[in-house]
Motif scaffolding. Structure first.
Motif, PDB file in Angstrom:
ATOM      1  N   LYS A   1      13.435  16.099  36.717  1.00  0.00           N
ATOM      2  CA  LYS A   1      14.539  16.012  37.669  1.00  0.00           C
ATOM      3  C   LYS A   1      15.684  16.959  37.323  1.00  0.00           C
ATOM      4  O   LYS A   1      16.614  17.129  38.125  1.00  0.00           O
ATOM      5  N   ALA A   2      15.629  17.573  36.120  1.00  0.00           N
ATOM      6  CA  ALA A   2      16.676  18.526  35.735  1.00  0.00           C
ATOM      7  C   ALA A   2      16.533  19.825  36.518  1.00  0.00           C
ATOM      8  O   ALA A   2      15.416  20.280  36.808  1.00  0.00           O
ATOM      9  N   ASP A   3      17.651  20.402  36.858  1.00  0.00           N
ATOM     10  CA  ASP A   3      17.661  21.727  37.495  1.00  0.00           C
ATOM     11  C   ASP A   3      18.059  22.813  36.508  1.00  0.00           C
ATOM     12  O   ASP A   3      17.694  23.972  36.689  1.00  0.00           O
ATOM     13  N   HIS A   4      18.819  22.435  35.479  1.00  0.00           N
ATOM     14  CA  HIS A   4      19.311  23.427  34.531  1.00  0.00           C
ATOM     15  C   HIS A   4      19.175  22.927  33.094  1.00  0.00           C
ATOM     16  O   HIS A   4      19.356  21.737  32.828  1.00  0.00           O
ATOM     17  N   ILE A   5      18.859  23.836  32.184  1.00  0.00           N
ATOM     18  CA  ILE A   5      19.028  23.621  30.757  1.00  0.00           C
ATOM     19  C   ILE A   5      20.239  24.445  30.339  1.00  0.00           C
ATOM     20  O   ILE A   5      20.236  25.674  30.486  1.00  0.00           O
ATOM     21  N   LEU A   6      21.262  23.781  29.820  1.00  0.00           N
ATOM     22  CA  LEU A   6      22.514  24.462  29.493  1.00  0.00           C
ATOM     23  C   LEU A   6      22.873  24.269  28.027  1.00  0.00           C
ATOM     24  O   LEU A   6      22.666  23.192  27.459  1.00  0.00           O
ATOM     25  N   GLY A   7      23.423  25.321  27.422  1.00  0.00           N
ATOM     26  CA  GLY A   7      24.071  25.163  26.128  1.00  0.00           C
ATOM     27  C   GLY A   7      25.274  24.254  26.274  1.00  0.00           C
ATOM     28  O   GLY A   7      25.795  24.042  27.380  1.00  0.00           O
ATOM     29  N   LEU A   8      25.757  23.719  25.172  1.00  0.00           N
ATOM     30  CA  LEU A   8      26.805  22.713  25.249  1.00  0.00           C
ATOM     31  C   LEU A   8      28.100  23.270  25.835  1.00  0.00           C
ATOM     32  O   LEU A   8      28.745  22.626  26.665  1.00  0.00           O
ATOM     33  N   SER A   9      28.496  24.475  25.442  1.00  0.00           N
ATOM     34  CA  SER A   9      29.709  25.076  26.021  1.00  0.00           C
ATOM     35  C   SER A   9      29.556  25.260  27.523  1.00  0.00           C
ATOM     36  O   SER A   9      30.491  25.012  28.301  1.00  0.00           O
ATOM     37  N   GLN A  10      28.365  25.694  27.935  1.00  0.00           N
ATOM     38  CA  GLN A  10      28.142  25.965  29.348  1.00  0.00           C
ATOM     39  C   GLN A  10      28.043  24.679  30.167  1.00  0.00           C
ATOM     40  O   GLN A  10      28.341  24.677  31.367  1.00  0.00           O
TER      41      GLN A  10
ATOM     42  N   SER B   1      12.466  33.896  24.637  1.00  0.00           N
ATOM     43  CA  SER B   1      11.253  33.996  23.832  1.00  0.00           C
ATOM     44  C   SER B   1      10.025  33.739  24.701  1.00  0.00           C
ATOM     45  O   SER B   1      10.114  33.204  25.817  1.00  0.00           O
ATOM     46  N   THR B   2       8.888  34.113  24.177  1.00  0.00           N
ATOM     47  CA  THR B   2       7.634  33.911  24.914  1.00  0.00           C
ATOM     48  C   THR B   2       7.374  32.430  25.158  1.00  0.00           C
ATOM     49  O   THR B   2       6.724  32.076  26.154  1.00  0.00           O
ATOM     50  N   MET B   3       7.862  31.550  24.284  1.00  0.00           N
ATOM     51  CA  MET B   3       7.633  30.118  24.459  1.00  0.00           C
ATOM     52  C   MET B   3       8.262  29.595  25.744  1.00  0.00           C
ATOM     53  O   MET B   3       7.693  28.700  26.397  1.00  0.00           O
ATOM     54  N   VAL B   4       9.409  30.126  26.117  1.00  0.00           N
ATOM     55  CA  VAL B   4      10.074  29.681  27.338  1.00  0.00           C
ATOM     56  C   VAL B   4       9.158  29.888  28.537  1.00  0.00           C
ATOM     57  O   VAL B   4       9.031  29.016  29.414  1.00  0.00           O
ATOM     58  N   LYS B   5       8.482  31.021  28.560  1.00  0.00           N
ATOM     59  CA  LYS B   5       7.569  31.297  29.673  1.00  0.00           C
ATOM     60  C   LYS B   5       6.284  30.493  29.538  1.00  0.00           C
ATOM     61  O   LYS B   5       5.747  29.977  30.525  1.00  0.00           O
ATOM     62  N   THR B   6       5.773  30.367  28.317  1.00  0.00           N
ATOM     63  CA  THR B   6       4.543  29.616  28.092  1.00  0.00           C
ATOM     64  C   THR B   6       4.669  28.172  28.551  1.00  0.00           C
ATOM     65  O   THR B   6       3.742  27.609  29.150  1.00  0.00           O
TER      66      THR B   6
ATOM     67  N   GLN C   1      11.346  28.770  32.209  1.00  0.00           N
ATOM     68  CA  GLN C   1      12.266  29.848  32.578  1.00  0.00           C
ATOM     69  C   GLN C   1      13.113  29.508  33.805  1.00  0.00           C
ATOM     70  O   GLN C   1      14.265  29.942  33.909  1.00  0.00           O
ATOM     71  N   ASN C   2      12.568  28.715  34.722  1.00  0.00           N
ATOM     72  CA  ASN C   2      13.328  28.397  35.931  1.00  0.00           C
ATOM     73  C   ASN C   2      14.440  27.390  35.689  1.00  0.00           C
ATOM     74  O   ASN C   2      15.282  27.168  36.567  1.00  0.00           O
ATOM     75  N   PHE C   3      14.430  26.744  34.528  1.00  0.00           N
ATOM     76  CA  PHE C   3      15.511  25.807  34.193  1.00  0.00           C
ATOM     77  C   PHE C   3      16.782  26.531  33.746  1.00  0.00           C
ATOM     78  O   PHE C   3      17.852  25.925  33.725  1.00  0.00           O
ATOM     79  N   PHE C   4      16.639  27.791  33.364  1.00  0.00           N
ATOM     80  CA  PHE C   4      17.791  28.505  32.818  1.00  0.00           C
ATOM     81  C   PHE C   4      18.497  29.296  33.915  1.00  0.00           C
ATOM     82  O   PHE C   4      17.892  30.162  34.540  1.00  0.00           O
ATOM     83  N   PRO C   5      19.784  29.011  34.163  1.00  0.00           N
ATOM     84  CA  PRO C   5      20.537  29.772  35.170  1.00  0.00           C
ATOM     85  C   PRO C   5      20.798  31.194  34.689  1.00  0.00           C
ATOM     86  O   PRO C   5      20.474  31.551  33.556  1.00  0.00           O
ATOM     87  N   PRO C   6      21.374  32.031  35.526  1.00  0.00           N
ATOM     88  CA  PRO C   6      21.619  33.428  35.142  1.00  0.00           C
ATOM     89  C   PRO C   6      22.431  33.543  33.853  1.00  0.00           C
ATOM     90  O   PRO C   6      23.336  32.741  33.595  1.00  0.00           O
ATOM     91  N   ILE C   7      22.081  34.551  33.064  1.00  0.00           N
ATOM     92  CA  ILE C   7      22.793  34.787  31.810  1.00  0.00           C
ATOM     93  C   ILE C   7      24.136  35.458  32.109  1.00  0.00           C
ATOM     94  O   ILE C   7      24.206  36.442  32.837  1.00  0.00           O
ATOM     95  N   ARG C   8      25.179  34.899  31.538  1.00  0.00           N
ATOM     96  CA  ARG C   8      26.515  35.453  31.679  1.00  0.00           C
ATOM     97  C   ARG C   8      27.081  35.756  30.303  1.00  0.00           C
ATOM     98  O   ARG C   8      26.697  35.154  29.302  1.00  0.00           O
ATOM     99  N   SER C   9      28.004  36.688  30.233  1.00  0.00           N
ATOM    100  CA  SER C   9      28.684  36.986  28.984  1.00  0.00           C
ATOM    101  C   SER C   9      29.604  35.838  28.600  1.00  0.00           C
ATOM    102  O   SER C   9      30.174  35.153  29.464  1.00  0.00           O
ATOM    103  N   ALA C  10      29.762  35.625  27.284  1.00  0.00           N
ATOM    104  CA  ALA C  10      30.709  34.616  26.815  1.00  0.00           C
ATOM    105  C   ALA C  10      32.109  34.890  27.352  1.00  0.00           C
ATOM    106  O   ALA C  10      32.904  33.961  27.559  1.00  0.00           O
ATOM    107  N   PHE C  11      32.421  36.153  27.599  1.00  0.00           N
ATOM    108  CA  PHE C  11      33.755  36.545  28.069  1.00  0.00           C
ATOM    109  C   PHE C  11      33.956  36.286  29.562  1.00  0.00           C
ATOM    110  O   PHE C  11      35.097  36.262  30.030  1.00  0.00           O
TER     111      PHE C  11
END
Length: 463
Positions: A150-159, A191-196, A200-210
């Motif tokens: 049911k999750a749409d995103h995997i997020l780091g804690l800051s994000q 990493s290759t594990m994310v695709k395996t 990969q679809n759980f991760f939203p677009p990569i943004r800079s920390a800034f």
């Protein structure tokens, strides 16, 4: 200072032990106000997890309180690693945020080790419990497949906190690159594990920390009394927040030795080639998504184990330790560091009192020098935290590495300060004034070199 740059930044600092909200003055590089609570872990079902709703109420109340007293111009976030949030599109959690010290993921060690990438790809050592984010995600998906789906995103804690503030989901390299098994630091890609595993679809677009993800949601802005739209920055992993002031103030190469319970070594311009997962060395990704050779050991814990509170070395005790070559060989804490599994050894006899404190300080300097070697460190060595006040440690580190050592004497660095700098942009340049170059006392140089050589010889004979 550019008038467009924010003068005061509110920093949400999620540590493993405490949750803090601080206002940082970006000109003086000082925290001007702080609110803090313990980071509570709830033990009810389905597993031990962080009290994020309690944290949320504290964050909102603190932002309101601090903004009333010292209106701020932006919000930034920093958080510890080894945690991830499984989030639905509406911002609610699909599963609680797991406490990484929970041993549940160890139940699937064999299965996870079969799918996790090699160290040569991720530079992420295999760690117990949930310290590898990949391991905790693998366990959550295996044990709670319906909720995980049911999750749409995997997020780091800051994000995760940035999304709660803005409604915008993002991924970020420092969170992905801290021993998660999810990231390939040299390629700055998953990493290759994310695709395996089809993640990969759980991760939203990569943004800079800034990056400014957006502005504070209108209802939250009203709740905290914000008078203008407040930009919210993407956020950064805490060790990399501490590194950022140095990245903005000195050229590569250099190393930062951050001391506390853990001694964390980050070698900018170091070498990934000698990193050894069996010796607590790995690679992180910095705020610019560049790999940073890193190492760690529990130096503060070791010192506390060896030296009673209130005891310290003296010039006289240091002289005696050097003259009599009183040695401590690794390791005090045997589960981490560059010499894991080795039993500590005093030579020729175990000292007491000030002699013990002086010997421990020299031992910790040599452990630090060894870890620096593993990271391929070059250039200046900057020491932050409690060990920056330990003269015997600093002088021996200088002798052991034969490189300049600089002690930070003030508070112009640290997680909250580094996170606040995100609001100034990636091109910001600055200088740090609270630096003390270390010059070993001339009368101790020969003795320290002799002690260093004896320690290295002793280590080479250990099994």
């Amino acid at each position: 200072m550019n008038m467009q740059e924010p003068r005061r930044v509110a920093v949400i600092d999620i540590g493993k032990t405490n949750v803090k909200v601080a206002v940082v003055d970006t000109k003086s590089l000082q925290e001007t106000a702080v609110r803090k609570i313990p980071n509570k872990v709830l033990t009810d079902d389905p597993y031990p997890h962080f009290d994020v709703e309690g944290q949320w109420q504290f964050i909102l109340a603190s932002l309101k309180d601090l903004n009333t007293a010292q209106p701020f111009d932006a919000i930034s976030i920093t958080a510890h690693g080894a945690s991830a949030a499984l989030v639905k599109e509406d911002g609610t959690l699909a599963l609680p945020v797991l406490d990484y010290e929970y041993t549940g993921p160890d139940d699937l060690t064999v299965e996870y080790d079969h799918v996790r990438p090699k160290f040569s790809e991720t530079y992420s050592a295999r760690l117990p419990m949930g310290l590898n984010v990949g391991a905790q995600l693998f366990w959550q998906q295996s044990r709670f497949p319906d909720a995980f789906a049911k999750a749409d995103h995997i997020l780091g804690l800051s994000q995760y906190w940035a999304m709660r503030l803005t409604g915008i989901a993002a991924s970020e390299a420092t969170a992905l690159g801290c021993h998660t098994d999810l990231w390939n630091p040299p390629k700055a890609d998953y990493s290759t594990m994310v695709k395996t595993l089809g993640w990969q679809n759980f991760f939203p677009p990569i943004r800079s920390a800034f990056d400014t993800l957006g502005t504070l949601k209108p209802e939250i802005a009203e709740q905290i009394g914000a008078r203008t739209p407040l930009p919210v920055h993407c956020g950064i992993h805490d060790s990399n927040a501490s590194l950022l002031p140095h990245l903005m103030s000195r050229p590569s190469p250099f190393s930062v030795v951050s001391t506390g319970t853990w001694v964390i070594i980050l070698s900018v311009g170091g070498d990934l080639a000698n990193l050894d997962p069996t010796r607590d060395s790995l690679a992180n990704s910095d705020a610019f998504a560049r790999p940073v050779a890193s190492a760690r050991f529990m130096g503060g814990r070791e010192y506390e184990t060896l030296v009673p509170p209130g005891m310290s070395g003296t010039n006289e005790s240091l002289t005696t330790v050097l003259d009599e070559t009183i040695l401590l060989l690794p390791s005090v804490e045997q589960t981490s560091g560059p010499f894991p599994g080795r039993q500590m050894q005093w030579l020729p006899l175990e000292p007491q009192g000030a002699l013990r404190a002086s010997t421990a300080s020299l031992y910790l300097a040599m452990m630090t020098a060894t870890s620096l070697t593993l990271t391929g460190a070059k250039g200046d060595i900057i020491v932050e935290g409690p060990f920056g006040k330990n003269q015997a440690f600093l002088e021996m580190l200088c002798i052991a590495t034969e490189r300049p050592v600089i002690a930070m004497t003030g508070s112009s660095t640290g997680t909250s300060i580094g996170a606040a700098l995100l609001a100034l942009g990636k091109d910001h340049q600055m200088s740090l004034s609270d630096e003390r170059p270390i010059i070993p006392a001339i009368e101790r140089v020969t003795g320290m070199r002799k002690w260093r050589d004896a320690w290295l010889q002793g280590v080479s004979t250990l099994r």
